[in-house]
Design an enzyme around this catalytic site. Structure first.
Site, short mmCIF file in Angstrom:
data_model
loop_
_atom_site.label_atom_id
_atom_site.label_comp_id
_atom_site.label_asym_id
_atom_site.label_seq_id
_atom_site.Cartn_x
_atom_site.Cartn_y
_atom_site.Cartn_z
NE ARG A 85 -4.16 -1.68 0.27
CZ ARG A 85 -5.23 -1.78 1.06
NH1 ARG A 85 -5.48 -0.89 1.96
NH2 ARG A 85 -6.05 -2.79 0.91
CG ASP B 170 -8.96 -3.53 -4.28
OD1 ASP B 170 -8.39 -2.91 -3.36
OD2 ASP B 170 -9.74 -4.46 -4.06
O1 CP3 Z 1 0.32 0.17 -3.12
C1 CP3 Z 1 -0.17 -0.98 -3.19
O2 CP3 Z 1 0.07 -1.86 -2.34
C2 CP3 Z 1 -1.02 -1.32 -4.42
C3 CP3 Z 1 -2.40 -1.13 -4.32
C4 CP3 Z 1 -3.33 -2.06 -3.58
C5 CP3 Z 1 -4.65 -1.64 -3.22
N1 CP3 Z 1 -5.32 -2.69 -2.72
C6 CP3 Z 1 -5.15 -0.29 -3.43
C7 CP3 Z 1 -6.25 0.17 -2.57
C8 CP3 Z 1 -3.22 -3.39 -3.21
C9 CP3 Z 1 -2.03 -4.31 -3.32
C10 CP3 Z 1 -4.50 -3.79 -2.68
C11 CP3 Z 1 -4.81 -5.15 -2.25
C12 CP3 Z 1 -5.94 -5.38 -1.37
N2 CP3 Z 1 -7.20 -4.84 -1.45
C13 CP3 Z 1 -5.94 -6.34 -0.34
C14 CP3 Z 1 -4.78 -7.21 0.02
C15 CP3 Z 1 -3.77 -6.48 0.79
C16 CP3 Z 1 -4.14 -6.18 2.22
O3 CP3 Z 1 -4.18 -4.98 2.56
O4 CP3 Z 1 -4.37 -7.12 2.99
C17 CP3 Z 1 -7.22 -6.32 0.25
C18 CP3 Z 1 -7.66 -7.15 1.43
C19 CP3 Z 1 -8.01 -5.39 -0.47
C20 CP3 Z 1 -9.43 -5.03 -0.26
C21 CP3 Z 1 -9.55 -3.59 0.06
N3 CP3 Z 1 -9.53 -2.60 -0.89
C22 CP3 Z 1 -9.58 -2.97 1.34
C23 CP3 Z 1 -9.61 -3.70 2.66
C24 CP3 Z 1 -9.58 -1.58 1.14
C25 CP3 Z 1 -9.53 -0.47 2.17
C26 CP3 Z 1 -10.80 0.27 2.32
C27 CP3 Z 1 -10.55 1.61 3.01
O5 CP3 Z 1 -10.99 2.62 2.46
O6 CP3 Z 1 -9.90 1.65 4.06
C28 CP3 Z 1 -9.56 -1.37 -0.26
C29 CP3 Z 1 -9.53 -0.09 -0.96
C30 CP3 Z 1 -8.18 0.29 -1.46
N4 CP3 Z 1 -7.38 -0.51 -2.22
C31 CP3 Z 1 -7.57 1.54 -1.30
C32 CP3 Z 1 -6.34 1.49 -1.99
C33 CP3 Z 1 -5.34 2.58 -2.17
C34 CP3 Z 1 -8.15 2.73 -0.56
C35 CP3 Z 1 -9.22 3.36 -1.38
C36 CP3 Z 1 -9.11 4.84 -1.53
O7 CP3 Z 1 -7.98 5.42 -1.54
O8 CP3 Z 1 -10.16 5.47 -1.70
#
Ligand code: CP3
Length: 384
Positions: free
Chosen positions: A37, A86
């Site tokens: 992330r 994602d």
């Molecule tokens: O920089 C990186 O690592 C690449 C981008 C990345 C994202 N999601 C972008 C994202 C990666 C590798 C993921 C994987 C992901 N997504 C996982 C596996 C990794 C982990 O953290 O365990 C999981 C479980 C998800 C599902 C998911 N997507 C979650 C739990 C969330 C967070 C929700 C929140 O708002 O807190 C997301 C959304 C997400 N994916 C964001 C980002 C940058 C945030 C959304 C935003 O910025 O509006």
């Protein structure tokens, strides 16, 4: 299958990078570092670019996804980019009704709770991804062209973590419906996992073919499982997902063995695969056993102990506690030195966090941390 001749591993552009060498089990001169992330809300340039665009729309806009991927690489001087996307993107692209709700995570239009729901879901044909993944391929190609010798990591969610969202219908603490379904209806569960493995495996393969130099499978929620359940109900599907990239190879020119030797031989290498989970200390060996080259370790198990559990033969990635990023610098520094010291027991080590960058992290701390790791590991190379 050999990668295209223009792939950054095949041309040699990324093949000799610190990250790829460490993933292959060789200790580079300086310990490579990147952050899960690293792209995202900790960066003001990300927050301003995202204004007015929904998360999944941003992932499917190749220009935006590429720019967001590059932001932390420019700012922090990390050793890798990781594609901004994602884990639910391939679900969306195969036709599943899914959105990402800010501050919460993926939310499904309908939870998949029984054999009928599984049959309805798996009627969506994973082959459509060959067309619908086009924006991802474009984003990867654009990013790789900008990254030069810095490798791009492609990623996907592991089948269990995706199934956990599908069955729960959204984020969950204990994934109880998913864990019930595997026991209540093992056939429906197996069908769900096989479908999910194919969908996520195609997503991962598309990224590597388009130019990613390594692949990471995130099984973020596998820590909810017992070892017995993981082995029986999850590991076969994770192996099937990894198999989608396991055959991808490239040839690397070997150094001439001796003067006068004819044409330099080449070595066939595979694209490195990292497997990461949260709270999966009890599963490390099995998570390696499904076909991974490198195991990502969360912050709960020290790296020397993780290395012991892995038999001392597996490159490790991790595991700075994200909570330490907000602690005073001397506290963080001491913790990072401890992580590096324990990481020296493994064949090789890529420094990362034990989970993702918390959104409120001061990005300057990450930049300083990268410089610190590069400085101290260059000054004190490991003996092994
Ligand atoms: O920089 C990186 O690592 C690449 C981008 C990345 C994202 N999601 C972008 C994202 C990666 C590798 C993921 C994987 C992901 N997504 C996982 C596996 C990794 C982990 O953290 O365990 C999981 C479980 C998800 C599902 C998911 N997507 C979650 C739990 C969330 C967070 C929700 C929140 O708002 O807190 C997301 C959304 C997400 N994916 C964001 C980002 C940058 C945030 C959304 C935003 O910025 O509006």
């Amino acid at each position: 299958m050999n990668l295209d001749a223009q792939h950054p591993l095949a041309t040699g552009r990324t093949a000799d990078s610190r990250l790829i060498r460490a993933y292959q089990g060789t200790r580079p001169d300086v310990t490579p570092v990147w952050f899960m992330r690293q792209a995202g809300r900790s960066l003001p340039e990300y927050r301003s670019l995202r204004v007015g665009t929904r998360m999944l729309d941003a992932c499917l806009d190749p220009e935006m996804a590429s720019e967001i991927t590059l932001q932390p690489v420019r700012r922090h001087n990390v050793d890798a980019g990781i594609l901004f996307s994602d884990i639910v993107i391939p679900l969306k692209l195969v036709g599943v009704d899914v959105e990402i709700v800010a501050g919460m995570g993926p939310v499904l239009g309908k939870a998949v709770r029984n054999a009928g729901d599984v049959a309805e879901l798996t009627a969506l044909d994973p082959a459509v991804l060959e067309q619908t993944l086009a924006p991802i391929r474009t984003a990867v190609a654009r990013t790789v062209a900008e990254l030069g010798s810095t490798p791009l990591i492609g990623f996907a969610g592991a089948p269990f973590t995706l199934a956990a969202y599908l069955v729960e219908g959204g984020p969950s603490k204990d994934h109880i419906h998913a864990r019930t379904l595997m026991h209540a209806d093992p056939d429906a569960w197996a069908a769900l996992m096989a479908w999910t493995a194919e969908v996520t495996g195609r997503f991962l393969r598309a990224q590597v073919l388009a130019g990613a130099s390594a692949a990471q499978l995130f099984d973020s929620w596998a820590g909810a499982l017992s070892l017995a359940d993981y082995t029986r109900f999850v590991a076969p599907a994770s192996a099937a997902a990894i198999a989608h990239v396991r055959d991808l190879t490239y040839d690397e020119a070997a150094a001439p063995v001796a003067a006068g030797t004819d044409a330099a031989a080449s070595v066939r290498r595979n694209v490195p695969v990292v497997h990461f989970g949260v709270g999966t200390g009890e599963l490390l060996k099995e998570m390696h056993g499904v076909g991974a080259d490198v195991v990502g370790v969360d912050y709960r198990v020290p790296l020397d102990e993780a290395n012991r559990r892995l038999g001392g033969l597996v490159p490790v990635q991790g595991n700075v506690d994200p909570a330490m990023l907000a602690a005073p610098w001397p506290v963080l520094e001491a913790h990072v030195l401890d992580v590096l010291e324990r990481g020296r027991t493994a064949p090789s080590h890529v420094l990362n966090l034990g989970h993702g960058v918390p959104p409120l992290t001061d990005p300057n701390v990450l930049t300083r941390l990268v410089a610190f790791v590069q400085e101290v590991t260059a000054a004190a190379p490991a003996a092994s």
